[in-house]
Design an enzyme around this catalytic site. Structure first.
Site, PDB file in Angstrom:
ATOM      1  N   ASP A 160      -4.301  -2.055   8.757  1.00  0.00           N
ATOM      2  CA  ASP A 160      -5.450  -2.636   9.463  1.00  0.00           C
ATOM      3  C   ASP A 160      -5.149  -3.976  10.115  1.00  0.00           C
ATOM      4  O   ASP A 160      -5.780  -4.340  11.101  1.00  0.00           O
ATOM      5  CB  ASP A 160      -6.691  -2.731   8.551  1.00  0.00           C
ATOM      6  CG  ASP A 160      -6.589  -3.811   7.486  1.00  0.00           C
ATOM      7  OD1 ASP A 160      -5.462  -4.239   7.152  1.00  0.00           O
ATOM      8  OD2 ASP A 160      -7.640  -4.229   6.964  1.00  0.00           O
ATOM      9  N   ASN A 409       3.659  -0.639   0.505  1.00  0.00           N
ATOM     10  CA  ASN A 409       2.237  -0.734   0.239  1.00  0.00           C
ATOM     11  C   ASN A 409       1.570   0.601   0.534  1.00  0.00           C
ATOM     12  O   ASN A 409       1.659   1.115   1.658  1.00  0.00           O
ATOM     13  CB  ASN A 409       1.578  -1.807   1.106  1.00  0.00           C
ATOM     14  CG  ASN A 409       0.098  -1.941   0.793  1.00  0.00           C
ATOM     15  OD1 ASN A 409      -0.271  -2.350  -0.303  1.00  0.00           O
ATOM     16  ND2 ASN A 409      -0.764  -1.550   1.727  1.00  0.00           N
ATOM     17  N   ASN A 463      -4.063  -0.520  -6.043  1.00  0.00           N
ATOM     18  CA  ASN A 463      -5.012  -1.039  -5.060  1.00  0.00           C
ATOM     19  C   ASN A 463      -6.258  -0.173  -5.196  1.00  0.00           C
ATOM     20  O   ASN A 463      -6.196   1.036  -4.964  1.00  0.00           O
ATOM     21  CB  ASN A 463      -4.471  -0.896  -3.634  1.00  0.00           C
ATOM     22  CG  ASN A 463      -3.280  -1.813  -3.357  1.00  0.00           C
ATOM     23  OD1 ASN A 463      -2.872  -2.590  -4.218  1.00  0.00           O
ATOM     24  ND2 ASN A 463      -2.722  -1.710  -2.165  1.00  0.00           N
ATOM     25  N   TYR A 465     -10.664   0.221  -4.593  1.00  0.00           N
ATOM     26  CA  TYR A 465     -11.853  -0.280  -3.907  1.00  0.00           C
ATOM     27  C   TYR A 465     -13.142   0.378  -4.404  1.00  0.00           C
ATOM     28  O   TYR A 465     -14.032   0.666  -3.619  1.00  0.00           O
ATOM     29  CB  TYR A 465     -11.675  -0.132  -2.385  1.00  0.00           C
ATOM     30  CG  TYR A 465     -10.679  -1.152  -1.872  1.00  0.00           C
ATOM     31  CD1 TYR A 465     -11.070  -2.456  -1.627  1.00  0.00           C
ATOM     32  CD2 TYR A 465      -9.340  -0.819  -1.716  1.00  0.00           C
ATOM     33  CE1 TYR A 465     -10.162  -3.417  -1.207  1.00  0.00           C
ATOM     34  CE2 TYR A 465      -8.420  -1.773  -1.295  1.00  0.00           C
ATOM     35  CZ  TYR A 465      -8.836  -3.069  -1.044  1.00  0.00           C
ATOM     36  OH  TYR A 465      -7.931  -4.016  -0.634  1.00  0.00           O
ATOM     37  N   TYR A 469     -15.272   0.946  -0.843  1.00  0.00           N
ATOM     38  CA  TYR A 469     -15.154   2.193  -0.067  1.00  0.00           C
ATOM     39  C   TYR A 469     -15.725   3.380  -0.843  1.00  0.00           C
ATOM     40  O   TYR A 469     -16.101   4.388  -0.258  1.00  0.00           O
ATOM     41  CB  TYR A 469     -13.688   2.469   0.294  1.00  0.00           C
ATOM     42  CG  TYR A 469     -13.104   1.444   1.244  1.00  0.00           C
ATOM     43  CD1 TYR A 469     -13.689   1.211   2.484  1.00  0.00           C
ATOM     44  CD2 TYR A 469     -11.982   0.707   0.894  1.00  0.00           C
ATOM     45  CE1 TYR A 469     -13.168   0.262   3.358  1.00  0.00           C
ATOM     46  CE2 TYR A 469     -11.444  -0.235   1.759  1.00  0.00           C
ATOM     47  CZ  TYR A 469     -12.045  -0.455   2.989  1.00  0.00           C
ATOM     48  OH  TYR A 469     -11.529  -1.391   3.851  1.00  0.00           O
ATOM     49  N   LYS A 565     -12.493  -9.569   3.741  1.00  0.00           N
ATOM     50  CA  LYS A 565     -12.403  -9.561   2.277  1.00  0.00           C
ATOM     51  C   LYS A 565     -11.831 -10.865   1.733  1.00  0.00           C
ATOM     52  O   LYS A 565     -11.614 -11.005   0.528  1.00  0.00           O
ATOM     53  CB  LYS A 565     -11.566  -8.367   1.786  1.00  0.00           C
ATOM     54  CG  LYS A 565     -12.241  -7.034   2.093  1.00  0.00           C
ATOM     55  CD  LYS A 565     -11.599  -5.864   1.382  1.00  0.00           C
ATOM     56  CE  LYS A 565     -12.234  -4.564   1.819  1.00  0.00           C
ATOM     57  NZ  LYS A 565     -11.908  -4.167   3.203  1.00  0.00           N
TER      58      LYS A 565
END
Ligand code: GCB
Length: 597
Positions: A160, A409, A463, A465, A469, A565
């Site tokens: 992103d 990542n 990771n 969310y 999300y 964020k």
């Protein structure tokens, strides 16, 4: 790879400043053969994208040219002369006058070009640097260039953050002697109060080697000779998180007893080890607090800036952060030097972000075609990834602050082909550096049930969310998901587990008494929920919030003026969550992060 520095035998000229600048569509073929015909000038170091008001430059796909004149110092006769680019994002071709003298691919690692045979001491030359920000399935990170209905080439990519390009780090001209120290590798340890510095020197030419270790006051604490050996450090002062202590190792190359080259580097004596579910620094359990970051500021884009670096470290220390991850690419070398001096722990990540077609499939996580295929992450991508690992570890291997390599990542570690892709890279990283643990940051589609590579690594970095999300605005359900997820990884692996991303987009100044996404309260409450869950698990070794600060992204319907964020705004003002993190991480609410309930 040694950072160029000035020593009694080496000199250094900084070439930063304002260079002539043009994009390829606005100058003729081979613009390096003459003075660049352009009305524009660009700052170096800085990404070029946000410098100008011209949209065509901002989103340019293709080559851009930077040009300036350079004078070689008069006293450099008989020396070798190099150009050093701390980074050129993502590919570069270097021209001296009309001649191509060097090329490099990879936007976040440095490279040198030997120009000795093209220049003379006291002479001048025209330096043109062609830089391309293009990403393809042969680059790390990967991307794709498409030609739309207008005929315009556009760059798409699978991360992103905005694809800033250009000369975002410093450029140097430097001299070295012909017989010289080419590389130094240091591995440290200690036994009781005696430290050890195991050193290995690579030379160019034939020379004897002498080494000397001095403490922070400049007193010599150990000496040795030979291209490899172990120095003992009596009454060693260890490098510790939050309490940096650095020795200096000076390496001299001697010819007939005369010093022909000298190079010095900072050395922190410390150990890193994963044992069972613990992450140990100097044999003591370490709990990471901190952030995933970006190199990102207004106007400069990814341009390195010492003022922002100092301020960011101040803010991290203010919140009680003891660490950060160089998400999602290697940061400027100055940042690692600074982390060494500040005692901040670093998880050093490669630029391998976006090896995941599932992310393109949206929330379903269904890839439109397999990630690990010739169509996307195939043999060429893997070769680029391997080369990038060599350059990253070559550059950063001696930093005491770097305690772990993060190889990628959010790769599609749940997809077939992941193992074939990653196993050789893991083996390569372990060959290059047998001392540091390895990890990768796990995407949410890669679960403890379907991940295919976790056994190759030392630490599980998640990771997640939940509450953003997934289960947006419903922290009760989110908490149940998170609890089950962490438990699943513990049961499957028995390894240390940490969270390398968790967070919520937050518009500063937006408030609500309800669980409203985007409000400052929601960001604070979401983080508090995660912390509640982390504190239930003794296997948990750290928390790094996504993100330190708001950052620029490409255009997209999921982002309003970038990714929000950040716990700090893009201009580094705290949101409410920064204050709650400060209370937790500095133990102001009476408990230590990582203390199990
Ligand atoms: C992720 C990525 C990170 C994004 C973040 C987000 O999983 O690793 O690069 O910025 O999510 O905010 O969506």
């Amino acid at each position: 790879m040694l950072k160029p520095i000035s020593t009694p035998t080496r000199e250094l000229v900084n070439l930063d400043g304002v260079w002539r600048f043009a994009i390829d569509s606005r100058v003729g073929d081979q613009p390096w053969t003459a003075r660049l015909d352009t009305p524009l000038e660009a700052a170096v170091p800085a990404s070029y994208n946000d410098l100008f008001t011209d949209a065509e430059i901002r989103d340019h796909v293709g080559w851009v040219y930077y040009q300036r004149e350079v004078r070689v110092p008069r006293g450099w006769g008989g020396e070798l002369i190099f150009l050093r680019f701390d980074a050129a994002t993502h590919a570069a071709r270097i021209y001296l006058g009309d001649t191509l003298v060097g090329e490099h691919i990879g936007g976040y690692t440095p490279f040198d070009v030997d120009i000795t045979s093209h220049v003379e001491a006291g002479g001048a030359f025209r330096l043109t640097v062609a830089v391309s920000g293009d990403l393809s399935n042969e680059t790390i990170p990967p991307g794709k260039i498409e030609v739309g209905m207008t005929g315009k080439r556009t760059q798409t990519y699978f991360h992103d953050f905005y694809n800033y390009a250009g000369l975002a780090r410093s450029v140097w001209l430097y001299s070295v002697p012909t017989t010289r120290v080419d590389d130094v590798t240091v591995v440290t340890g200690f036994e009781g109060t005696t430290g050890s510095v195991d050193y290995r020197v690579a030379l160019v030419g034939d020379a004897a080697v002498r080494v000397r270790l001095t403490d922070a006051t400049g007193a010599v604490v150990a000496e040795g000779s030979g291209a490899a050996g172990v120095l003992e450090v009596p009454d060693v002062v260890l490098w510790k998180p939050g309490a940096s202590y650095l020795y200096e190792l000076t390496v001299e190359a001697l010819h007939d007893g005369v010093v022909v080259d000298a190079y010095s580097l900072a050395v922190g004596v410390r150990t890193v080890e994963v044992r069972g579910h613990e992450f140990l620094i100097n044999g003591e359990p370490f709990y990471f607090t901190g952030f995933g970051k970006h190199e990102d500021t207004a106007v400069r884009g990814k341009g390195h800036d010492n003022a922002y670096m100092v301020h960011d470290f101040q803010l991290m220390e203010w919140t009680g952060a003891n660490s950060f991850r160089t998400s999602h690419y290697p940061y400027a070398e100055d940042v690692l030097d600074f982390a060494d001096r500040r005692g901040i722990v670093v998880i050093d990540e490669t630029a391998a972000v976006g090896l995941n077609m599932g992310v393109v499939g949206g929330m379903s996580g269904t890839p439109p075609f397999p990630t690990f295929s010739e169509q996307y992450a195939g043999a060429a991508t893997q070769a680029a990834h391997a080369q990038h690992l060599r350059e990253l570890i070559g550059r950063d291997k001696n930093h005491p602050s770097v305690v772990m390599w993060c190889i990628a990542n959010e790769p599609a570690s749940n997809e077939d082909g992941a193992r074939e892709y990653f196993e050789p890279l893991v083996n390569l990283a372990r060959d290059l550096d047998p001392t540091r643990p390895l990890t990768y940051s796990l995407v949410m589609f890669a679960t403890f049930k379907n991940d295919q590579i976790v056994d190759l690594f030392d630490v599980v970095s998640m990771n997640r969310y939940y509450g953003w999300y997934i289960s947006t605005g419903d922290l009760t359900t989110a908490e149940m998901y998170l609890q089950g997820d962490i438990q699943g990884w513990i049961d499957r692996t028995g390894k240390p587990i940490m969270m390398t991303e968790y967070g919520a987009d937050t518009q500063p100044g937006l408030h609500s008494v309800w669980d409203q996404a985007w409000t400052e309260e929601y960001q604070t409450d979401l983080l508090a929920m995660y912390h509640r869950v982390f504190d239930r698990f003794p296997q948990f070794v750290g928390e790094q919030v996504w993100n330190f600060a708001d950052f620029a992204t490409s255009n997209g319907i999921h982002r309003v003026d970038g990714n929000k964020k950040g716990v700090f705004t893009r201009d580094r003002r705290p949101k409410s969550a920064a204050l709650s993190l400060r209370r937790r991480w500095r133990g102001l609410d009476g408990r230590k992060p990582g203390a199990v309930d």
